[in-house]
Scaffold this active site. Sequence first.
Site, PDB file in Angstrom:
ATOM      1  N   LYS A 140       1.707  20.703 -17.007  1.00 60.05           N
ATOM      2  CA  LYS A 140       2.223  19.404 -17.476  1.00 60.05           C
ATOM      3  C   LYS A 140       1.912  19.222 -18.961  1.00 60.05           C
ATOM      4  CE  LYS A 140       2.109  15.701 -14.656  1.00 60.05           C
ATOM      5  NZ  LYS A 140       1.608  14.554 -13.879  1.00 60.05           N
ATOM      6  N   THR A 155      -4.740   7.670  -7.007  1.00 62.61           N
ATOM      7  CA  THR A 155      -5.620   7.213  -5.921  1.00 62.61           C
ATOM      8  C   THR A 155      -4.781   7.141  -4.649  1.00 62.61           C
ATOM      9  OG1 THR A 155      -5.199   4.944  -6.685  1.00 62.61           O
ATOM     10  CG2 THR A 155      -7.284   5.924  -7.327  1.00 62.61           C
ATOM     11  N   PHE A 180      -0.037  -3.108 -14.064  1.00 66.10           N
ATOM     12  CA  PHE A 180       0.988  -3.749 -13.237  1.00 66.10           C
ATOM     13  C   PHE A 180       2.396  -3.246 -13.557  1.00 66.10           C
ATOM     14  CE2 PHE A 180      -2.621  -6.628 -13.543  1.00 66.10           C
ATOM     15  CZ  PHE A 180      -2.857  -6.915 -12.205  1.00 66.10           C
ATOM     16  N   LYS A 202      -5.467  -6.740  -8.350  1.00 68.31           N
ATOM     17  CA  LYS A 202      -4.388  -5.741  -8.243  1.00 68.31           C
ATOM     18  C   LYS A 202      -3.919  -5.584  -6.789  1.00 68.31           C
ATOM     19  CE  LYS A 202      -1.660  -2.315  -9.053  1.00 68.31           C
ATOM     20  NZ  LYS A 202      -0.396  -2.449  -9.737  1.00 68.31           N
ATOM     21  N   PHE A 247      11.836 -10.238  -5.696  1.00 69.28           N
ATOM     22  CA  PHE A 247      11.309  -9.609  -4.471  1.00 69.28           C
ATOM     23  C   PHE A 247      11.817 -10.297  -3.207  1.00 69.28           C
ATOM     24  CE2 PHE A 247       8.939  -7.581  -7.632  1.00 69.28           C
ATOM     25  CZ  PHE A 247       8.514  -6.379  -7.104  1.00 69.28           C
ATOM     26  N   HIS A 301      14.966  -9.419  -2.080  1.00 67.81           N
ATOM     27  CA  HIS A 301      16.175  -8.649  -1.810  1.00 67.81           C
ATOM     28  C   HIS A 301      15.968  -7.870  -0.518  1.00 67.81           C
ATOM     29  CE1 HIS A 301      17.610  -9.764  -5.718  1.00 67.81           C
ATOM     30  NE2 HIS A 301      16.443  -9.393  -6.222  1.00 67.81           N
ATOM     31  N   GLY A 316      16.463  -5.195   2.344  1.00 63.73           N
ATOM     32  CA  GLY A 316      16.821  -3.783   2.251  1.00 63.73           C
ATOM     33  C   GLY A 316      16.161  -2.964   3.332  1.00 63.73           C
ATOM     34  N   GLY A 319       8.879   1.013  -0.406  1.00 64.51           N
ATOM     35  CA  GLY A 319       8.306   2.355  -0.456  1.00 64.51           C
ATOM     36  C   GLY A 319       7.622   2.521  -1.798  1.00 64.51           C
ATOM     37  N   CYS A 343       3.007   2.933  -4.686  1.00 62.86           N
ATOM     38  CA  CYS A 343       1.953   1.905  -4.721  1.00 62.86           C
ATOM     39  C   CYS A 343       1.871   1.028  -3.481  1.00 62.86           C
ATOM     40  CB  CYS A 343       2.136   1.033  -5.961  1.00 62.86           C
ATOM     41  SG  CYS A 343       1.782   1.944  -7.472  1.00 62.86           S
TER      42      CYS A 343
END
Length: 451
Positions: A35, A85, A151, A206, A251, A253, A255, A259, A262
Amino acid sequence: MRVTMIGAGYVGLVSGACFADFGHQVVCVDKDAAKVAALNRGEIPIFEPGLAELVDANVRQGRLEFAAASDRIGEAEAVFIAVGTPSRRGDGHADLTYVYDAVREIAPQLSPAAVVVTKSTVPVGTGDEIERILRAARPDAEIQVVSNPEFLREGAAIQDFKHPDRIVVGTDDARARAVLAAIYRPLYLNAPPIIYVNRRTAELIKYAANAFLATKITFINEIADLCEQVGADIQDVARGMGLDNRIGGKFLHAGPGFGGSCFPKDTSALLKTAHDHGVALRIVESVAAVNEQRKRAMARKVVAALDGSVRGKTIAVLGLTFKPNTDDTRESPAIPLITALQDLGATVRGYDPAGMEQAKPQLPAVVYCNSAYSAVEGADAVVIATEWEQFRALDLARLKRVMARPVIVDLRNIYGADEMKRANFRYVAVGRPASIEAVPGPRSQNERSSA
Ligand SMILES: NC(=O)c1ccc[n+]([C@@H]2O[C@H](COP(=O)([O-])OP(=O)(O)OC[C@H]3O[C@@H](n4cnc5c(N)ncnc54)[C@H](O)[C@@H]3O)[C@@H](O)[C@H]2O)c1
């Protein structure tokens, strides 16, 4: 300021490039030598709009460097930890191996007054353990450990980093607060609030934020299921709810379930933390369980749209990433959907503008195609699994010419039943009226090519 970023993934690379753009001197260290070599050749290993230009400009101006190991960590006033993590195999706790390994690796090199900042999402109390490791390794030093959770959203990461709603800084130490304030000072012009809290509070903010957003998505998904049974339209319900300032439209919507790298792992880790402390987070528990079932259950919509069976049929799936504008397929709802369709005997043809290489190891039996139109060739149904811009205005006449049957399962609600009816498509969406005109039997290859 001299800043070192440990980990050059989505968060480390974006944060490092943005800090350099603020004028700081940044070295991004990643243990993945391939990388780092790619970054040093000017190749960006992830798909993130605007990132290549930002990295290039800052490398040219000498403020941003990449290294597989750095002997210059000792120069840095702040060392950020931005390693992964993931969920720990077996129990769903956050796997902190990468974090603690990184801390042990940097410990001998840190300047005695360095501030170590955790950007990775880590459970409450991780900062205490990092401090313990550093104190044991460096009894000579006055190193401070700060929590500064990130965030940003993939796909809008640079905008989010440079225009954050808030910056959370978790430490009680005045010197460490001053270092973080100096690092983020260039953002003060945009006046984002900096919230200074204690370290454990920052760590929990968080997780609480992600669990709340996951709850919002799951809530609207369940209301969408109810809409389907009672003849209501979830788009209008969500709008009617979201215009209330106390709720907000984001948020909401409906569906195929959330996924990404996070929400699934963070809700799971939060639940483990709560269990360890004898607290039952029943809402978050339900959210995780409902979402898990939902992803695979989306296959039932496809089965229903094809009159009860997909065996021997070909399904085109458009979109493999968990959301548009990223190449990230981690926990993408498209994956359990596709494996469920394959388990039911369907052949799946897939196309994604950025995520096909990432999807291949998880979905080896998919026939990968180089465009949406080649994916739908001969398909008995097309499923829109991710709302990439380029899927929002598909040429329906062209689709109809090349598909075996005109059937669309729109899991992102990007089309309307009326336009599908006009185009003579059978159309199934989420929480909205379907257009379920009778669909003619499959057309042969000859019929399609002569159409
Ligand atoms: N991806 C997101 O949208 C997002 C948003 C907010 C917070 N986060 C959190 O940020 C953290 C990082 O997430 P990510 O998506 O950037 O992960 P990632 O897997 O994309 O990147 C992690 C990088 O760290 C490197 N690494 C691991 N151990 C190392 C070590 N000891 N030394 C140097 N490099 C090392 C890996 O090689 C990899 O390149 C996670 O805790 C995640 O939950 C992610």
